[in-house]
Scaffold this motif. Structure first.
Motif, PDB file in Angstrom:
ATOM      1  N   SER A  56      24.361  41.665  51.599  1.00 19.46           N
ATOM      2  CA  SER A  56      24.560  42.952  50.921  1.00 19.46           C
ATOM      3  C   SER A  56      25.445  42.795  49.692  1.00 19.46           C
ATOM      4  CB  SER A  56      25.189  43.967  51.881  1.00 19.46           C
ATOM      5  OG  SER A  56      25.635  45.113  51.187  1.00 19.46           O
ATOM      6  N   GLU A  57      24.912  43.174  48.540  1.00 20.49           N
ATOM      7  CA  GLU A  57      25.707  43.131  47.310  1.00 20.49           C
ATOM      8  C   GLU A  57      26.862  44.123  47.378  1.00 20.49           C
ATOM      9  OE1 GLU A  57      25.210  44.308  42.592  1.00 20.49           O
ATOM     10  OE2 GLU A  57      23.412  43.838  43.771  1.00 20.49           O
ATOM     11  N   GLU A  58      26.614  45.302  47.921  1.00 24.28           N
ATOM     12  CA  GLU A  58      27.652  46.323  47.962  1.00 24.28           C
ATOM     13  C   GLU A  58      28.806  45.911  48.873  1.00 24.28           C
ATOM     14  OE1 GLU A  58      27.937  48.916  45.975  1.00 24.28           O
ATOM     15  OE2 GLU A  58      26.141  48.070  45.036  1.00 24.28           O
ATOM     16  N   ILE A  59      28.465  45.342  50.024  1.00 21.17           N
ATOM     17  CA  ILE A  59      29.518  44.888  50.933  1.00 21.17           C
ATOM     18  C   ILE A  59      30.290  43.732  50.299  1.00 21.17           C
ATOM     19  CG2 ILE A  59      29.966  43.808  53.165  1.00 21.17           C
ATOM     20  CD1 ILE A  59      27.662  45.418  54.312  1.00 21.17           C
ATOM     21  N   LEU A  60      29.587  42.841  49.613  1.00 20.43           N
ATOM     22  CA  LEU A  60      30.247  41.726  48.938  1.00 20.43           C
ATOM     23  C   LEU A  60      31.266  42.225  47.912  1.00 20.43           C
ATOM     24  CD1 LEU A  60      27.341  39.171  48.361  1.00 20.43           C
ATOM     25  CD2 LEU A  60      29.458  38.736  49.613  1.00 20.43           C
ATOM     26  N   LYS A  61      30.889  43.241  47.179  1.00 14.35           N
ATOM     27  CA  LYS A  61      31.825  43.778  46.179  1.00 14.35           C
ATOM     28  C   LYS A  61      33.089  44.308  46.848  1.00 14.35           C
ATOM     29  CE  LYS A  61      28.640  46.233  43.885  1.00 14.35           C
ATOM     30  NZ  LYS A  61      28.002  47.084  42.836  1.00 14.35           N
ATOM     31  N   GLN A  62      32.926  44.929  47.991  1.00 12.95           N
ATOM     32  CA  GLN A  62      34.096  45.411  48.730  1.00 12.95           C
ATOM     33  C   GLN A  62      34.940  44.242  49.241  1.00 12.95           C
ATOM     34  OE1 GLN A  62      32.702  48.069  51.832  1.00 12.95           O
ATOM     35  NE2 GLN A  62      31.320  49.123  50.417  1.00 12.95           N
ATOM     36  N   GLN A  63      34.272  43.210  49.750  1.00 13.99           N
ATOM     37  CA  GLN A  63      34.994  42.073  50.315  1.00 13.99           C
ATOM     38  C   GLN A  63      35.713  41.252  49.240  1.00 13.99           C
ATOM     39  OE1 GLN A  63      31.508  40.472  52.281  1.00 13.99           O
ATOM     40  NE2 GLN A  63      32.246  41.129  54.304  1.00 13.99           N
ATOM     41  N   LEU A  64      35.161  41.237  48.018  1.00 14.02           N
ATOM     42  CA  LEU A  64      35.741  40.457  46.931  1.00 14.02           C
ATOM     43  C   LEU A  64      36.683  41.271  46.046  1.00 14.02           C
ATOM     44  CD1 LEU A  64      32.507  38.516  45.880  1.00 14.02           C
ATOM     45  CD2 LEU A  64      34.562  37.494  46.887  1.00 14.02           C
ATOM     46  N   GLN A  65      36.731  42.562  46.287  1.00 15.94           N
ATOM     47  CA  GLN A  65      37.563  43.442  45.468  1.00 15.94           C
ATOM     48  C   GLN A  65      39.019  42.963  45.477  1.00 15.94           C
ATOM     49  OE1 GLN A  65      36.242  46.279  43.784  1.00 15.94           O
ATOM     50  NE2 GLN A  65      38.210  46.162  42.717  1.00 15.94           N
ATOM     51  N   GLY A  66      39.584  42.857  44.291  1.00 22.57           N
ATOM     52  CA  GLY A  66      40.983  42.439  44.175  1.00 22.57           C
ATOM     53  C   GLY A  66      41.193  40.946  44.122  1.00 22.57           C
ATOM     54  N   LEU A  67      40.134  40.176  44.303  1.00 22.72           N
ATOM     55  CA  LEU A  67      40.229  38.720  44.229  1.00 22.72           C
ATOM     56  C   LEU A  67      39.710  38.241  42.881  1.00 22.72           C
ATOM     57  CD1 LEU A  67      38.897  37.745  47.780  1.00 22.72           C
ATOM     58  CD2 LEU A  67      41.269  38.045  47.050  1.00 22.72           C
ATOM     59  N   SER A  68      40.140  37.058  42.493  1.00 20.94           N
ATOM     60  CA  SER A  68      39.672  36.483  41.235  1.00 20.94           C
ATOM     61  C   SER A  68      39.653  34.968  41.379  1.00 20.94           C
ATOM     62  CB  SER A  68      40.590  36.881  40.081  1.00 20.94           C
ATOM     63  OG  SER A  68      40.118  36.338  38.855  1.00 20.94           O
ATOM     64  N   PHE A  69      38.597  34.341  40.830  1.00 21.71           N
ATOM     65  CA  PHE A  69      38.441  32.897  40.954  1.00 21.71           C
ATOM     66  C   PHE A  69      38.113  32.281  39.601  1.00 21.71           C
ATOM     67  CE2 PHE A  69      36.900  34.965  44.848  1.00 21.71           C
ATOM     68  CZ  PHE A  69      37.856  34.500  45.738  1.00 21.71           C
ATOM     69  N   ASP A  70      38.578  31.052  39.431  1.00 20.18           N
ATOM     70  CA  ASP A  70      38.193  30.284  38.248  1.00 20.18           C
ATOM     71  C   ASP A  70      36.847  29.607  38.476  1.00 20.18           C
ATOM     72  OD1 ASP A  70      40.733  30.510  36.628  1.00 20.18           O
ATOM     73  OD2 ASP A  70      41.547  29.641  38.459  1.00 20.18           O
ATOM     74  N   TYR A  71      36.623  29.185  39.711  1.00 22.02           N
ATOM     75  CA  TYR A  71      35.413  28.438  40.042  1.00 22.02           C
ATOM     76  C   TYR A  71      34.814  28.962  41.344  1.00 22.02           C
ATOM     77  CZ  TYR A  71      37.608  25.098  36.842  1.00 22.02           C
ATOM     78  OH  TYR A  71      38.211  24.506  35.765  1.00 22.02           O
ATOM     79  N   VAL A  72      33.493  28.889  41.414  1.00 31.35           N
ATOM     80  CA  VAL A  72      32.782  29.181  42.665  1.00 31.35           C
ATOM     81  C   VAL A  72      31.812  28.035  42.929  1.00 31.35           C
ATOM     82  CG1 VAL A  72      31.145  30.691  43.848  1.00 31.35           C
ATOM     83  CG2 VAL A  72      32.967  31.687  42.447  1.00 31.35           C
ATOM     84  N   VAL A  73      31.847  27.507  44.159  1.00 29.76           N
ATOM     85  CA  VAL A  73      30.848  26.535  44.608  1.00 29.76           C
ATOM     86  C   VAL A  73      30.057  27.213  45.711  1.00 29.76           C
ATOM     87  CG1 VAL A  73      30.408  24.268  45.601  1.00 29.76           C
ATOM     88  CG2 VAL A  73      32.348  24.592  44.043  1.00 29.76           C
ATOM     89  N   HIS A  74      28.772  27.424  45.452  1.00 28.98           N
ATOM     90  CA  HIS A  74      27.931  28.146  46.407  1.00 28.98           C
ATOM     91  C   HIS A  74      27.158  27.131  47.249  1.00 28.98           C
ATOM     92  CE1 HIS A  74      25.647  31.177  48.300  1.00 28.98           C
ATOM     93  NE2 HIS A  74      24.586  31.147  47.511  1.00 28.98           N
TER      94      HIS A  74
END
Length: 332
Positions: A56-74
């Motif tokens: 879920s994109e919407e749930i992801l936005k809630q879970q990531l809210q307030g966080l910030s990253f320089d890098y993402v490894v998927h």
């Protein structure tokens, strides 16, 4: 201030090693896991955990809210599923949901590394003498897994402003890996099973070399580029099992080579059993097409030239390390 990195699939085989390397480099390391995922290999107190729902994109936005990253490894994804569509829900749509959520939240990413697979290419250059699969060859994936990974890759091509790099490793092995472990277990139990009578050229890459490539891609990868990863060598279909046999102390064994038609029957039965029991099995159509494929050569020249990638662990040493780990941890 330490650079921040988010690693999806952190509880998995490759992901857990990426987490360890990020910690070694002094990065603020966030491990993305599913609720209930094992954290057996994620015990370092410095790890910061976040539960992410890739469905879920919407749930992801809630879970990531307030966080910030320089890098993402998927590195999150599935390799075995009951339903063919599950590959696309997780590997393709899950990637789309994650990227859309990151972009919607305005993450100032320096690099997004997507762990794909050589399987996106399918069975090409199969006429002998086999030649290396190149990044300018037209992909023809013959598995649902490969198709789902390729769809995700192509979707990333259309995302404006995303500094992404794609890694396409061949067969990854090493400590904690379970599929090649099953080969070791079988040989320990005196059965060495192979499929097909036509020559098969196989490639491998040890997990630490994949991790090496991940961090090189974070530093030097060119946006939109795809890089194949192997140890730079080509092996025959019996090489891996012969090395396992040696490291296991040379137990007596029966080596069976089955025709492809028999494997097709076995995998069909496996799929039927999986549907009836609801249990995922490795004996499926994808497995049949993977074992049927004869040419797994790939060109790692671009990774060497552009990333500075240089494989450090050859197959004999990698098998030695893997078997030692399996024994030390009671798997064998």
């Amino acid at each position: 201030m330490a650079e921040k990195i988010l690693i999806t699939g952190a509880s998995g085989f490759i992901g857990s090693f990426i987490v360890e390397e990020a910690l070694t480099r002094g990065m603020e390391t966030w491990a993305a896991v599913r609720p209930g995922s094992s954290r057996q290999f994620l015990t370092d107190d410095r790890i910061r955990f976040v539960e992410l729902d890739l469905a879920s994109e919407e749930i992801l936005k809630q879970q990531l809210q307030g966080l910030s990253f320089d890098y993402v490894v998927h590195a999150a994804g599935v390799t075995k599923c009951l339903d063919r569509q599950d590959f696309f829900r997780t590997n393709t749509e899950g990637t789309q949901h994650l990227v859309r959520a990151l972009m919607a939240l305005g993450m100032p990413l320096k690099r997004f590394v997507y762990i794909s697979s050589l399987s996106v290419m399918g069975a090409i250059r199969e006429r002998q003498p086999y030649t290396e699969i190149r990044d300018d060859d037209e992909p023809r994936p013959n598995t649902a897994y490969g198709q789902s990974k390729l769809q995700a890759e192509r979707w990333l091509d259309g995302v404006d402003g995303l500094p992404y790099v794609v890694l396409r490793p061949t067969g990854v092995y090493g400590p904690r890996e379970r599929d090649y472990y099953m080969m070791a277990k079988s040989i320990q139990q005196h059965l060495d099973f192979a499929v097909g009578y036509r020559r098969q050229d196989i490639t491998f890459v040890y997990v630490s070399d994949v991790v090496q490539a991940v961090f090189l891609a974070l530093e030097r990868g060119r946006t939109g580029r795809r890089y194949f990863l192997s140890d730079g060598e080509v092996y025959q279909s019996t090489t891996f099992s012969d090395l396992l046999h040696k490291e296991l102390g040379c137990p007596w064994r029966v080596r069976l080579t089955a025709p492809l038609w028999l494997l097709r029957i076995i995998t069909c039965c496996g799929e039927l059993s999986a549907r009836l029991t609801g249990k995922v099995t490795a004996l499926n159509s994808d497995k049949y097409n993977i074992m049927r494929q004869r040419n797994w050569r790939c060109d790692i020249g671009p990774a060497r030239r552009e990333l500075g990638y240089e494989p450090k662990v050859g197959l004999a040493e990698g098998v030695r390390r893997s078997v030692r780990w399996y024994r030390e941890h009671g798997w064998l």
